[in-house]
Scaffold this active site. Structure first.
Site, PDB file in Angstrom:
ATOM      1  N   TRP A 168      40.694   0.851 -87.135  1.00  0.00           N
ATOM      2  CA  TRP A 168      41.330  -0.412 -86.850  1.00  0.00           C
ATOM      3  C   TRP A 168      42.789  -0.292 -87.295  1.00  0.00           C
ATOM      4  O   TRP A 168      43.676  -0.793 -86.634  1.00  0.00           O
ATOM      5  CB  TRP A 168      40.549  -1.214 -87.850  1.00  0.00           C
ATOM      6  CG  TRP A 168      40.733  -1.159 -89.368  1.00  0.00           C
ATOM      7  CD1 TRP A 168      39.943  -0.333 -90.169  1.00  0.00           C
ATOM      8  CD2 TRP A 168      41.930  -1.731 -90.148  1.00  0.00           C
ATOM      9  NE1 TRP A 168      40.805  -0.448 -91.412  1.00  0.00           N
ATOM     10  CE2 TRP A 168      41.832  -1.308 -91.478  1.00  0.00           C
ATOM     11  CE3 TRP A 168      42.911  -2.508 -89.923  1.00  0.00           C
ATOM     12  CZ2 TRP A 168      42.651  -1.365 -92.553  1.00  0.00           C
ATOM     13  CZ3 TRP A 168      43.785  -3.016 -90.846  1.00  0.00           C
ATOM     14  CH2 TRP A 168      43.656  -2.568 -92.203  1.00  0.00           C
ATOM     15  N   LYS A 200      43.685 -11.047 -95.563  1.00  0.00           N
ATOM     16  CA  LYS A 200      43.561 -12.161 -96.775  1.00  0.00           C
ATOM     17  C   LYS A 200      44.365 -13.387 -96.669  1.00  0.00           C
ATOM     18  O   LYS A 200      44.249 -14.287 -97.153  1.00  0.00           O
ATOM     19  CB  LYS A 200      43.893 -11.555 -98.240  1.00  0.00           C
ATOM     20  CG  LYS A 200      42.661 -10.447 -98.470  1.00  0.00           C
ATOM     21  CD  LYS A 200      42.731 -10.024 -99.818  1.00  0.00           C
ATOM     22  CE  LYS A 200      43.806  -9.034 -99.928  1.00  0.00           C
ATOM     23  NZ  LYS A 200      43.443  -7.759 -99.211  1.00  0.00           N
ATOM     24  N   HIS A 269      49.810   2.480 -97.113  1.00  0.00           N
ATOM     25  CA  HIS A 269      50.233   1.134 -96.827  1.00  0.00           C
ATOM     26  C   HIS A 269      50.731   0.494 -97.965  1.00  0.00           C
ATOM     27  O   HIS A 269      50.665   0.954 -99.012  1.00  0.00           O
ATOM     28  CB  HIS A 269      49.315   0.085 -96.131  1.00  0.00           C
ATOM     29  CG  HIS A 269      48.068  -0.084 -97.071  1.00  0.00           C
ATOM     30  ND1 HIS A 269      47.034   1.218 -97.215  1.00  0.00           N
ATOM     31  CD2 HIS A 269      47.447  -0.797 -98.036  1.00  0.00           C
ATOM     32  CE1 HIS A 269      46.100   0.593 -98.182  1.00  0.00           C
ATOM     33  NE2 HIS A 269      46.371  -0.583 -98.513  1.00  0.00           N
TER      34      HIS A 269
END
Length: 337
Positions: A168, A200, A269
């Site tokens: 993904w 989120k 990240h």
């Protein structure tokens, strides 16, 4: 040197037969996912509640979807109030009140706004693996003081055997998915990155939450960072904050910019959140500020390959079992009520 490392990684991805197997498995999983035709939750069959967080107003349940193989996770989270247009959203004759009780000056009511202003943020994971379920399940948590030696002997060995698929992430970097959600991107293969809303985030400014995902592959976490990565980190800091300031009007001084360790997925990240928002995972056993990471590397180029890093691990996590076998963590305990 960095170019050579990147090219080597890309070649491995192209010729490794295990990689082909992983991609085929991903394709099969995508073909059987409920997301292709999902319009409501009528086909969801509840199996159990795995987390009910009253403080965060978050419910996570496990179940199945009729007609589809595999388990599913459904996460339901109450959205934050949006300050704009409150008269339109709440304070009008469409917001019906039901009185619970009154006592002198005080009255307790249930308020029922229009449906379009009363949505619940919903995340669905299907098919959900045991690792996904363990991630969200409410479990006792322990602190591990991970030395450089423990990282190599236990954590890294575990990561090389078990981790979530990164397909993904690659889909985003390669513009195969979520292209319309990209807030900013720099396509340089070494210092470039994509800035995209975190799953989120419900979209309201009060809960602003974005992720910066480097174009460069092969950096799993802050453990892999050294002085060669300073241009990448500083570019993410400078370009990321500028993009957020331009698009959302939030200045750098009101942004919390940090890494997670351990991260939820092992492609480096960086999290960008609004300082006044108590985002998940901002506590000391999880978050490492980008400014601190840059400073530590400037003081010692290989700081993160030598440092002891502490992190929290759930008893349901397979990494807990590895540290248990190594004698670092105790036998599973009943959670203190």
């Amino acid at each position: 040197m960095a170019n050579a490392e990147t090219n080597t990684i890309d070649k491995e991805l192209c010729v490794n037969p295990k990689k082909f197997k992983s991609e085929n498995e991903d394709s099969k999983r995508i073909e059987n996912t409920v997301h292709q035709n999902l319009k409501d939750l009528s086909k969801f069959k509840l199996k159990r509640v795995i987390n009910n967080n009253a403080q965060k107003k978050l419910l996570c349940v496990e179940g199945t979807f009729t007609g589809y193989d595999g388990s599913a996770l459904v996460l339901l989270e109450k959205k934050a109030f949006v300050e704009d247009n409150l008269d339109e959203h709440l304070f009008n004759d469409s917001s019906i009140l039901s009185k619970e009780f009154e006592n002198d000056l005080y009255g307790n009511y249930n308020c029922f706004p229009l449906v379009k202003y009363n949505s619940i943020k919903t995340t669905i994971i299907h098919p959900a693996t045991e690792k996904h379920i363990a991630k969200f399940e409410n479990q006792p948590v322990h602190i591990v003081d991970e030395t450089a030696e423990l990282y190599k002997e236990v954590t890294l060995t575990h990561l090389n055997k078990e981790q979530f698929s990164l397909q993904w992430v690659y889909n985003i970097l390669e513009h195969k998915a979520e292209q319309e959600r990209i807030v900013f991107e720099d396509l340089d293969p070494i210092t470039g990155f994509v800035l995209i809303p975190d799953l989120k985030w419900d979209g309201s400014l009060e809960t602003l939450y974005l992720l910066a995902i480097p174009m460069q592959r092969g950096i799993k976490s802050i453990r892999d960072l050294n002085d060669l990565h300073l241009p990448l980190l500083k570019n993410i800091r400078d370009s990321g904050t500028k993009a957020i300031s331009t698009k959302y009007g939030v200045p750098t001084s009101q942004l919390r910019i940090y890494f997670h360790y351990q991260p939820s997925f092992y492609h480096l990240h960086i999290h960008f959140t609004y300082l006044k928002y108590d985002a998940p995972g901002i506590f000391t056993e999880k978050a490492h500020l980008l400014s601190t990471v840059i400073n530590n590397i400037e003081l010692m180029g290989d700081y993160y390959s030598k440092a002891t890093l502490s992190f929290a691990v759930k008893e349901s996590d397979t990494l807990f079992a590895k540290y248990q076998e190594h004698g670092v963590l105790p036998v599973k305990s009943a959670e203190v009520k």
